[in-house]
Design a protein around this motif. Structure first.
Motif, mmCIF file in Angstrom:
data_model
loop_
_atom_site.group_PDB
_atom_site.id
_atom_site.type_symbol
_atom_site.label_atom_id
_atom_site.label_comp_id
_atom_site.label_asym_id
_atom_site.label_seq_id
_atom_site.Cartn_x
_atom_site.Cartn_y
_atom_site.Cartn_z
ATOM 1 N N HIS A 198 -0.203 -3.982 -3.728
ATOM 2 C CA HIS A 198 -0.876 -2.690 -3.834
ATOM 3 C C HIS A 198 0.121 -1.542 -3.989
ATOM 4 C CE1 HIS A 198 -3.942 -5.288 -1.917
ATOM 5 N NE2 HIS A 198 -4.794 -4.572 -2.623
ATOM 6 N N TYR B 162 0.822 -1.219 0.000
ATOM 7 C CA TYR B 162 0.000 0.000 0.000
ATOM 8 C C TYR B 162 0.857 1.270 0.000
ATOM 9 C CZ TYR B 162 -4.204 -2.797 0.707
ATOM 10 O OH TYR B 162 -5.235 -3.701 0.538
ATOM 11 N N TYR C 104 -1.584 -7.245 -6.848
ATOM 12 C CA TYR C 104 -2.218 -5.946 -7.089
ATOM 13 C C TYR C 104 -1.195 -4.860 -7.431
ATOM 14 C CZ TYR C 104 -6.158 -8.466 -5.183
ATOM 15 O OH TYR C 104 -7.123 -9.407 -4.985
#
Length: 382
Positions: free
Chosen positions: A283, A259, A308
């Motif tokens: 991410h 992230y 991701y």
């Protein structure tokens, strides 16, 4: 002075001395007490000090006539006494529990304390010299408060030369506290408002093994990790990083960067950390153009999470890798050379879990020699 009065004073002095001592064998027993202790009752909040003024115990004599009595002289509280707001168990006299009590200030910390808990309160500031009396502290819990960087003394931790664990997650910090004790082993600063970590902020922390900085707003780390010679775990997830930190410690075993906004990784970036086991970079914005052919070909890594991202091909990984997560990318081919440079009876991948679901690969695109290369795999999802 009468003999009876002298005897009473001697006994009182002995009692005071015994209260100021503690048993060295109790150092680990505090945790068992903490887990058992229930704090449901209400407390009377009378601070030993607020701001920077010392607290005093007043004793008012009863009035014998109508004229006002002279104001009493203040007496400083005895250094071994437990603050009225807190709980200092007699069997664990080196621990002080002041957590979850609605406190807006830091009570006085007696000098004998090693473990102090102020979490889950409403504390917004730490005045200069707040811990100068408690130089034996090893654990200090200040998480889940409202402490801001602008409301902390410049050297509040300067005299805590034995401090090993500092918990300040879930506060309002905009920068790392500095200076920090060189004795620190764990530093918990997640869920704050920190945006930058200059190299000087972590300078000299050669004993630090775990650094938690997730859920901040960090956009730059620079080379701040490089000098942490004992660092095992670095959690930098949920930040605003656009590049990986400049240089990893040799000792590192766990790196969490999920992230963020990272789109590239330098060649041989992970080779400097021969003990690295777990790398999580899900991410992010990684592309194959931002990776070299050997970026993840590190023999030590056992788990690699690249889910991701924006990968179109499976990156080459080492045959020692056991878990590879690539779901949610744009991969459109199953290249067996990413796992095995040579496929035969003696050369195969140790991969056990492979996730490729959420990509553009079709099930019939799996090459015929995949079962031989991935013979250890128990989970393959496409």
């Amino acid at each position: 002075m009468p003999r009876a009065t002298t005897l009473i004073l001697i006994l009182a002095g002995l009692c005071g001395s015994s209260l100021g001592q503690y048993n060295e064998e109790e150092d680990l027993a505090w945790l068992q007490y903490y887990l058992r202790q229930s704090r449901v009752s209400s407390y009377s909040y009378v601070p030993y000090y607020e701001e920077e003024s010392p607290a005093y115990a007043y004793s008012y004599p009863s009035a014998t006539d109508t004229e006002p009595e002279p104001e009493p002289q203040p007496q400083q509280a005895a250094p071994w006494r437990c603050p009225q707001e807190c709980d200092c168990p007699p069997n664990f006299s080196s621990a002080m529990y002041c957590d979850t009590r609605g406190l807006r200030y830091l009570p006085f910390v007696p000098s004998r304390m090693k473990y102090v808990y102020f979490q889950n309160n409403l504390i917004a500031s730490i005045q200069e010299g707040a811990f100068d009396n408690a130089t034996e502290l090893e654990w200090l819990a200040l998480h889940n408060n409202q402490i801001g960087s602008e409301r902390m003394g410049k050297r509040v931790f300067g005299k805590l030369r034995r401090l090993e664990r500092l918990y300040m997650n879930n506060n309002n910090l905009t920068r790392l506290p500095s200076p920090l004790p060189r004795s620190l082993r764990e530093l918990h600063l997640s869920y704050n408002h920190i945006s930058k970590v200059p190299a000087s902020a972590l300078e000299g922390l050669e004993n630090l093994t775990a650094l938690y900085l997730s859920h901040n707003f960090i956009f730059e780390m620079g080379a701040s990790l490089k000098g942490l010679k004992s660092l095992i775990l670095a959690d930098l997830s949920y930040n605003n990083l656009r590049k990986v930190p400049d240089g990893l410690p040799v000792s590192l075993e766990q790196l969490y960067l999920e992230y963020n906004y990272i789109n590239a990784i330098p060649d041989d970036y992970f080779q400097v950390s021969p003990r690295l086991l777990y790398v999580r970079m899900s991410h992010n914005s990684l592309t194959n153009q931002g990776l070299s052919s050997n970026t993840f070909n590190s023999s030590s890594i056992l788990e690699l999470d690249l889910s991701y991202n924006r990968l179109q091909k499976i990156p080459r990984v080492n045959t020692n890798l056991e878990n590879l997560y690539l779901q949610g990318n744009q991969i459109n081919e199953f290249s067996i050379s990413s796992f095995c440079s040579v496929v035969d009876v003696m050369n195969y991948s140790r991969l056990q879990v492979l996730r490729l679901d959420g990509n553009e690969i079709k099930r019939n695109a799996v090459p015929p020699d995949a079962p031989l290369c991935l013979r250890r795999a128990t989970v393959i999802e496409i």
